[in-house]
Design a protein around this motif. Structure first.
Motif, PDB file in Angstrom:
ATOM      1  N   GLU A   3       0.860  -1.181   0.000  1.00 26.42           N
ATOM      2  CA  GLU A   3       0.000   0.000   0.000  1.00 26.42           C
ATOM      3  C   GLU A   3       0.898   1.234   0.000  1.00 26.42           C
ATOM      4  OE1 GLU A   3      -3.435   0.266   0.010  1.00 26.42           O
ATOM      5  OE2 GLU A   3      -2.749   2.324  -0.283  1.00 26.42           O
ATOM      6  N   PHE A   4       0.539   2.223  -0.788  1.00 29.62           N
ATOM      7  CA  PHE A   4       1.408   3.411  -0.892  1.00 29.62           C
ATOM      8  C   PHE A   4       0.714   4.676  -0.377  1.00 29.62           C
ATOM      9  CE2 PHE A   4       2.449   0.412  -4.273  1.00 29.62           C
ATOM     10  CZ  PHE A   4       3.800   0.173  -4.013  1.00 29.62           C
ATOM     11  N   LEU A   5      -0.352   4.506   0.404  1.00 30.91           N
ATOM     12  CA  LEU A   5      -1.123   5.707   0.769  1.00 30.91           C
ATOM     13  C   LEU A   5      -0.346   6.639   1.676  1.00 30.91           C
ATOM     14  CD1 LEU A   5      -2.317   5.643   3.918  1.00 30.91           C
ATOM     15  CD2 LEU A   5      -3.829   3.947   2.933  1.00 30.91           C
ATOM     16  N   LYS A  32       7.897  -1.457  -2.170  1.00 28.75           N
ATOM     17  CA  LYS A  32       7.456  -0.549  -1.104  1.00 28.75           C
ATOM     18  C   LYS A  32       8.642   0.053  -0.350  1.00 28.75           C
ATOM     19  CE  LYS A  32       5.130   1.686   1.756  1.00 28.75           C
ATOM     20  NZ  LYS A  32       3.860   1.730   2.396  1.00 28.75           N
ATOM     21  N   ASN A  52       9.848   4.125  -0.404  1.00 27.08           N
ATOM     22  CA  ASN A  52       9.997   4.963   0.786  1.00 27.08           C
ATOM     23  C   ASN A  52      11.446   5.400   0.982  1.00 27.08           C
ATOM     24  OD1 ASN A  52       7.329   5.081   1.336  1.00 27.08           O
ATOM     25  ND2 ASN A  52       7.361   3.805   3.155  1.00 27.08           N
ATOM     26  N   LEU A  65      12.048   8.320  -1.390  1.00 28.91           N
ATOM     27  CA  LEU A  65      11.423   9.559  -0.900  1.00 28.91           C
ATOM     28  C   LEU A  65      12.240  10.151   0.250  1.00 28.91           C
ATOM     29  CD1 LEU A  65       7.669   8.445  -0.967  1.00 28.91           C
ATOM     30  CD2 LEU A  65       8.806  10.037  -2.538  1.00 28.91           C
ATOM     31  N   PHE A  95       8.653  16.693  -3.037  1.00 24.31           N
ATOM     32  CA  PHE A  95       9.534  16.119  -2.013  1.00 24.31           C
ATOM     33  C   PHE A  95      10.909  16.761  -1.987  1.00 24.31           C
ATOM     34  CE2 PHE A  95       7.924  12.626   0.630  1.00 24.31           C
ATOM     35  CZ  PHE A  95       6.594  12.760   0.287  1.00 24.31           C
ATOM     36  N   LEU A  96      10.957  18.021  -2.410  1.00 18.79           N
ATOM     37  CA  LEU A  96      12.207  18.783  -2.288  1.00 18.79           C
ATOM     38  C   LEU A  96      11.989  19.976  -1.372  1.00 18.79           C
ATOM     39  CD1 LEU A  96      13.899  18.895  -5.841  1.00 18.79           C
ATOM     40  CD2 LEU A  96      14.594  17.586  -3.826  1.00 18.79           C
ATOM     41  N   ASN A  97      11.126  19.819  -0.364  1.00 22.69           N
ATOM     42  CA  ASN A  97      10.928  20.914   0.583  1.00 22.69           C
ATOM     43  C   ASN A  97      11.855  20.722   1.770  1.00 22.69           C
ATOM     44  OD1 ASN A  97       8.871  22.133  -0.964  1.00 22.69           O
ATOM     45  ND2 ASN A  97       7.424  20.604  -0.207  1.00 22.69           N
ATOM     46  N   GLY A 118      12.674  18.163   8.441  1.00 22.27           N
ATOM     47  CA  GLY A 118      12.916  16.770   8.047  1.00 22.27           C
ATOM     48  C   GLY A 118      11.695  15.884   8.143  1.00 22.27           C
ATOM     49  N   GLY A 149       9.332  12.559   9.289  1.00 21.70           N
ATOM     50  CA  GLY A 149       9.008  11.760  10.470  1.00 21.70           C
ATOM     51  C   GLY A 149       7.844  10.864  10.119  1.00 21.70           C
ATOM     52  N   CYS A 160       6.197   5.816   8.966  1.00 21.51           N
ATOM     53  CA  CYS A 160       6.695   5.016   7.830  1.00 21.51           C
ATOM     54  C   CYS A 160       8.148   5.293   7.473  1.00 21.51           C
ATOM     55  CB  CYS A 160       5.808   5.240   6.609  1.00 21.51           C
ATOM     56  SG  CYS A 160       4.157   4.581   6.851  1.00 21.51           S
ATOM     57  N   LEU A 161       8.439   6.489   6.932  1.00 27.60           N
ATOM     58  CA  LEU A 161       9.777   6.696   6.365  1.00 27.60           C
ATOM     59  C   LEU A 161      10.910   6.385   7.342  1.00 27.60           C
ATOM     60  CD1 LEU A 161       9.493   9.878   4.051  1.00 27.60           C
ATOM     61  CD2 LEU A 161       8.844   7.521   3.602  1.00 27.60           C
ATOM     62  N   PHE A 169       3.305  14.949  12.574  1.00 33.54           N
ATOM     63  CA  PHE A 169       4.518  14.819  11.745  1.00 33.54           C
ATOM     64  C   PHE A 169       4.355  15.481  10.394  1.00 33.54           C
ATOM     65  CE2 PHE A 169       4.168  11.598   8.308  1.00 33.54           C
ATOM     66  CZ  PHE A 169       2.875  11.156   8.513  1.00 33.54           C
ATOM     67  N   LYS A 170       3.098  15.772  10.019  1.00 35.86           N
ATOM     68  CA  LYS A 170       2.800  16.507   8.784  1.00 35.86           C
ATOM     69  C   LYS A 170       1.400  17.066   8.910  1.00 35.86           C
ATOM     70  CE  LYS A 170       1.184  13.658   5.295  1.00 35.86           C
ATOM     71  NZ  LYS A 170       1.314  12.610   4.281  1.00 35.86           N
ATOM     72  N   ARG A 203       9.629  25.029   8.109  1.00 39.50           N
ATOM     73  CA  ARG A 203       9.197  24.333   6.884  1.00 39.50           C
ATOM     74  C   ARG A 203       9.300  25.240   5.655  1.00 39.50           C
ATOM     75  NH1 ARG A 203       8.812  18.745   7.264  1.00 39.50           N
ATOM     76  NH2 ARG A 203       7.977  18.195   9.290  1.00 39.50           N
TER      77      ARG A 203
END
Ligand code: UDX
Length: 437
Positions: free
Chosen positions: A148-150, A208, A212, A215, A253-255, A259, A261, A264-265, A326-327, A416
């Motif tokens: 799953e990539f959600l 998967k 990750n 990313l 994904f270049l922001n 960092g 969190g 997952c990652l 975390f986001k 950010r």
């Protein structure tokens, strides 16, 4: 089709509701009674945009039910296992306790022709191991791996209209049966043109973890560039805009910032390194150690930048941290950079108040020693410095003049890089960003 979904967390609850939306009859199963009673009442047990509306919509159809009893999975044809694979305590490797328990409890209820589908992120080799177990404990059933990539915050859309489906299946007729069943489950998005790739177990598992890792590497790359920009006076945001215009690189994904969190990652890159070590391929992934180190260094750097903003000392300073999740668009605080920085600031003598539109209840459980304030205005009052660490829309849109009237000192760290430095400086603020002047 009758479907069971084992594990109703961020992944499983959304998957169960989405499968019912696609027209299937779904039973969601979890050992957590609180979660199941919330879901039975049509309420989402966590914050995820669009999920409450989806739950209400599908529960009216009668196609979605929930249970704490694994026996209720019997009779479904496809069974999705969506339980968590957290980092093992004190180690980099993934903890497979929940995955193993879910499959072992499910096996007795599988009938001839059933398909058991793993969706959890697992170390490569797990599916083959579970397939051997299934051959013994549930002969006649087939095991497939369908990662799953959600993304949290976009989970409903990502589940109903994903970028691609990946099926990891065994060779031969068993694999063909699994592919046919999954094609039936996903008939609607497949008919709309969603690509699907049919591969072996190991490739599906690796797709998967590789995604990750890529990313995470992209984020740490731009954060490494931020370090260089800080040393040279260059601007990392302009740099990201410029390199991102190259289609081969892309701007997403270049922001740069505090960092990555989340659930997952961070744990996925560590589990990947641990697994590569077991396989004798650790050299291939030593770069991920650096990706992890760059990411963790950002948190320390943000604490240092805050100290600079506070004229060299954090002691006795009232600091308001904007964001705990975390986001944005999530109430998830697992490995949240915002909370990690808030805790560090407090340990170093500051009086920290954390605010967040959705994540405070979860944050309190993780860091009970911090002060929390749900009202943004109250949280900002009399602060000596503001530190923006989760880019919720309401923080991106703060009015520098109005906020200036609430605080004691006009210091802001934009962790950010989402604020307009000119607008804040023009309103009299001492503004600092990440990797920018
Ligand atoms: C991630 C993957 O995107 C998803 O495909 C996978 O299924 C699960 O892991 P998620 O953890 O929900 O999803 O969040 P994501 O949007 O990937 O963000 C991860 C972290 O990276 C966040 O802390 C975010 O703030 C940070 N990030 C993201 C950056 O710091 N900079 C960026 O440019 C993008």
């Amino acid at each position: 089709m009758r479907i069971s979904v084992i594990g109703c967390g961020y992944l499983g609850a959304v998957h169960a509701a989405s499968m019912a939306k696609l027209g299937h009859e779904v039973i969601g199963i979890d050992v957590d009674e609180r979660k199941i009673s919330e879901l039975q009442a049509g309420r989402a047990p966590f914050f995820e945009p669009g999920l409450p509306e989806l739950l209400t919509e599908v529960q009216e159809t009668g196609r979605l039910s929930f249970s704490t009893n694994m026996a209720d999975a019997e009779g479904a044809r496809v069974h999705f296992v969506c339980v968590g694979t957290p980092q093992r305590k004190g180690e980099n490797a993934a903890d497979l306790t929940y995955v193993d328990a879910a499959f072992n409890e499910l096996f007795p209820y599988l009938n001839e022709g059933d398909i058991a589908v793993g969706k959890s992120t697992v170390p490569v080799g797990t599916a083959a191991r579970l397939a051997d177990l299934a051959a013994d404990k549930a002969p006649g059933a087939v095991l497939a791996w369908n990662p799953e990539f959600l993304r949290e915050g976009h989970a409903v859309k990502d589940t109903l209209t994903p970028d691609r489906f990946v099926y990891g299946i065994p060779a031969g007729p068993a694999g063909e049966a699994a592919t046919a069943a999954l094609d039936e489950v996903y008939a609607t998005p497949l008919a709309d043109g969603t690509p699907r790739l049919v591969v072996d177990y190991a490739t599906a598992e690796l797709v998967k973890t590789a995604a990750n890792s890529f990313l995470a590497t992209k984020i740490s790359f731009i954060n490494a560039m931020a370090e260089v920009c800080e040393a040279t006076g260059a601007d990392v945001t302009a740099l990201a805009d410029a390199i991102g215009m190259d289609e081969r690189i892309g701007r997403k994904f270049l922001n740069a910032g505090v960092g990555f969190g989340g659930g997952c990652l961070p744990k996925d890159i560590r589990a990947f390194m641990a697994r590569a070590g077991e396989l004798g391929a650790d050299q291939a992934l030593t770069f991920l150690r650096e990706v992890d180190a760059i990411n963790m260094r950002r948190r320390t750097r943000v604490v240092e930048l805050t100290r600079e903003l506070c004229s060299g000392s954090l002691i006795g300073k009232r600091i308001t941290v904007l964001g705990a999740a975390f986001k944005p668009e999530s109430d998830d605080v697992r490995d949240s950079p915002a909370l990690s920085v808030a805790a560090q600031l407090q340990l170093q003598g500051a009086t920290v108040t954390v605010t967040d539109p959705e994540a405070l209840a979860n944050a309190k459980v993780r860091f009970p020693e911090l002060a929390y304030e749900p009202e943004t205005k109250t949280a900002l009052a009399r602060a000596h410095a503001l530190v923006l660490l989760t880019e919720w829309k309401e923080y991106r849109e703060l009015d520098p003049a109005a906020v200036g009237n609430l605080v004691d000192d006009k210091n802001i760290l934009d962790g950010r890089n989402v604020l307009n430095p000119t607008a804040w400086r023009d309103a009299g603020w001492h503004y600092k960003g990440i990797g920018r002047q």
